[in-house]
Design a protein around this motif. Sequence first.
Motif, PDB file in Angstrom:
ATOM      1  N   ALA A 163      43.899   8.928  36.669  1.00  0.00           N
ATOM      2  CA  ALA A 163      44.604   9.864  37.828  1.00  0.00           C
ATOM      3  C   ALA A 163      43.591  10.655  38.284  1.00  0.00           C
ATOM      4  O   ALA A 163      42.603  11.079  37.685  1.00  0.00           O
ATOM      5  N   LEU A 164      43.454  10.441  39.619  1.00  0.00           N
ATOM      6  CA  LEU A 164      42.635  11.363  40.306  1.00  0.00           C
ATOM      7  C   LEU A 164      43.421  12.524  40.923  1.00  0.00           C
ATOM      8  O   LEU A 164      44.607  12.287  41.534  1.00  0.00           O
ATOM      9  N   LEU A 165      43.052  13.869  40.826  1.00  0.00           N
ATOM     10  CA  LEU A 165      43.997  14.736  41.255  1.00  0.00           C
ATOM     11  C   LEU A 165      43.210  15.338  42.434  1.00  0.00           C
ATOM     12  O   LEU A 165      42.087  15.416  42.378  1.00  0.00           O
ATOM     13  N   GLY A 166      44.056  15.749  43.657  1.00  0.00           N
ATOM     14  CA  GLY A 166      43.600  16.096  44.953  1.00  0.00           C
ATOM     15  C   GLY A 166      44.435  17.174  45.362  1.00  0.00           C
ATOM     16  O   GLY A 166      45.269  17.509  45.224  1.00  0.00           O
ATOM     17  N   ILE A 167      43.922  18.119  46.525  1.00  0.00           N
ATOM     18  CA  ILE A 167      44.742  18.806  47.229  1.00  0.00           C
ATOM     19  C   ILE A 167      44.232  18.772  48.742  1.00  0.00           C
ATOM     20  O   ILE A 167      43.367  18.110  49.029  1.00  0.00           O
ATOM     21  N   SER A 168      45.495  18.816  49.279  1.00  0.00           N
ATOM     22  CA  SER A 168      45.066  19.134  50.864  1.00  0.00           C
ATOM     23  C   SER A 168      46.269  19.852  51.486  1.00  0.00           C
ATOM     24  O   SER A 168      47.323  20.236  51.037  1.00  0.00           O
ATOM     25  N   LEU A 169      45.885  20.337  52.656  1.00  0.00           N
ATOM     26  CA  LEU A 169      46.957  21.206  53.515  1.00  0.00           C
ATOM     27  C   LEU A 169      47.807  20.110  54.237  1.00  0.00           C
ATOM     28  O   LEU A 169      47.046  19.007  54.625  1.00  0.00           O
ATOM     29  N   ALA A 170      49.111  20.437  54.745  1.00  0.00           N
ATOM     30  CA  ALA A 170      49.850  19.476  55.146  1.00  0.00           C
ATOM     31  C   ALA A 170      49.086  19.042  56.409  1.00  0.00           C
ATOM     32  O   ALA A 170      49.472  18.032  57.057  1.00  0.00           O
ATOM     33  N   SER A 171      48.461  19.886  57.260  1.00  0.00           N
ATOM     34  CA  SER A 171      47.853  19.708  58.533  1.00  0.00           C
ATOM     35  C   SER A 171      46.522  18.847  58.154  1.00  0.00           C
ATOM     36  O   SER A 171      46.326  18.226  59.267  1.00  0.00           O
ATOM     37  N   GLU A 172      46.222  18.625  57.141  1.00  0.00           N
ATOM     38  CA  GLU A 172      44.979  17.704  57.038  1.00  0.00           C
ATOM     39  C   GLU A 172      45.294  16.259  56.734  1.00  0.00           C
ATOM     40  O   GLU A 172      44.476  15.448  56.988  1.00  0.00           O
ATOM     41  N   GLY A 173      46.345  16.016  55.774  1.00  0.00           N
ATOM     42  CA  GLY A 173      46.491  14.648  55.621  1.00  0.00           C
ATOM     43  C   GLY A 173      47.594  14.190  56.075  1.00  0.00           C
ATOM     44  O   GLY A 173      48.479  14.702  56.973  1.00  0.00           O
TER      45      GLY A 173
END
Length: 362
Positions: free
Chosen positions: A166-176
């Motif tokens: 599993a790779l864990l990631g974060i993004s803002l809604a505007s980025e992805g």
Amino acid sequence: MQPAPTPCLSVGILVQCRPGFEPDASLELQAAARAARLEGCSVDVANSGFTLFQLNAPVAHDALRRRFDLSRLIFSRQACQLVGSIDDLPEKDRLSPLMDAITALGERFSALLLETPDTNDGKEQSGFLRRFGPLLDDALTQAGLLRTDSPHLPRLHVFLASPKRALLGISLASEGSAWPMGIPRLRMPKDAPSRSTLKLAEAIAGLLTEEEQRATLRPGLQAVDLGASPGGWTWQLVSRGLRVTAIDNGPMAPSVVATGLLEHLRVDGFTWKPRKPVEWMVCDMVEQPSRIAPLMAEWVASGRCRRSIFNLKLPMKRRYDEVERCRALIDQRMRAGNIKYTLRIKHLYHDREEVTCYLTRR
Ligand SMILES: C[S@@+](CC[C@H](N)C(=O)[O-])C[C@H]1O[C@@H](n2cnc3c(N)ncnc32)[C@H](O)[C@@H]1O
């Protein structure tokens, strides 16, 4: 299990792409990282459906966000900052180690995106995903880590690169992408004459803001469709009430003709010009990208249309280089006319060997 990363630090960038497009996604990611002066290396596996850029040293994610705009990546269906990974998920209990690793991030999230690569192996995990998604969602909510009423918080990506990893990631809604794995759930409209209608539907939803859609796709506005037959793209426009001039030697489907909003001209899309400026010109002509890009730039720069959505067909090996060449051709024409412009380019889910672009004057 690998040790969880220090809270609030990003260790890389994860890009999900169409399988087979890893070299393009990776070249683009490396070029963007170089431009942002980020040091690291790219890791990609052929036909895996994703590529990674691993940073040499972790970076606070706000700082990374200021330097690197994930939303501008073309060959990315979905992108996020990588904040952790687990390489030996046990088959019996994947929830506990995931919850431990997510808790250790020291963040709260507005949404959970449980994702896999868009490959045959990835698709084999879809049954597990359907069962596991609600469990993980509940566990995160109960732990106070998932706050769906707080859209300003980052989204959490749990990307199952394989059943064990599993790779864990974060993004803002505007980025992805708003859609998990960047795959839109669009239904084929009953009367649309070709499946390529979904390509324009996805382009409208993915390349334009909701405000732009409301303002520019409304009844009474004029549009031109270059290379329109049999009418899948035209259908998207007439179904929103626009009047369309369809340019193609081929026939237009009866369902589109029946709307009464269509004028069909059997002429050459490279030489025909409208008598009056129109709001939209869309173009799906199968031609070399280096012929299409200058034509699109000319329409927008000369004011023949205010905005355009078009495809650049990319049957060649070095697709990223070709897109950059087309971007430069468009820029050249706009600079010559001293015109400020917006150009958004995306390899959409419904695109195969092509990318879709939105071009307008600013
Ligand atoms: C991929 S198809 C378009 C499909 C259409 N967008 C749809 O959704 O149904 C490409 C079309 O471009 C047309 N075409 C190619 N070169 C053209 C040209 N120079 N002028 C006008 N149409 C052209 C072809 O006849 C063909 O129908």
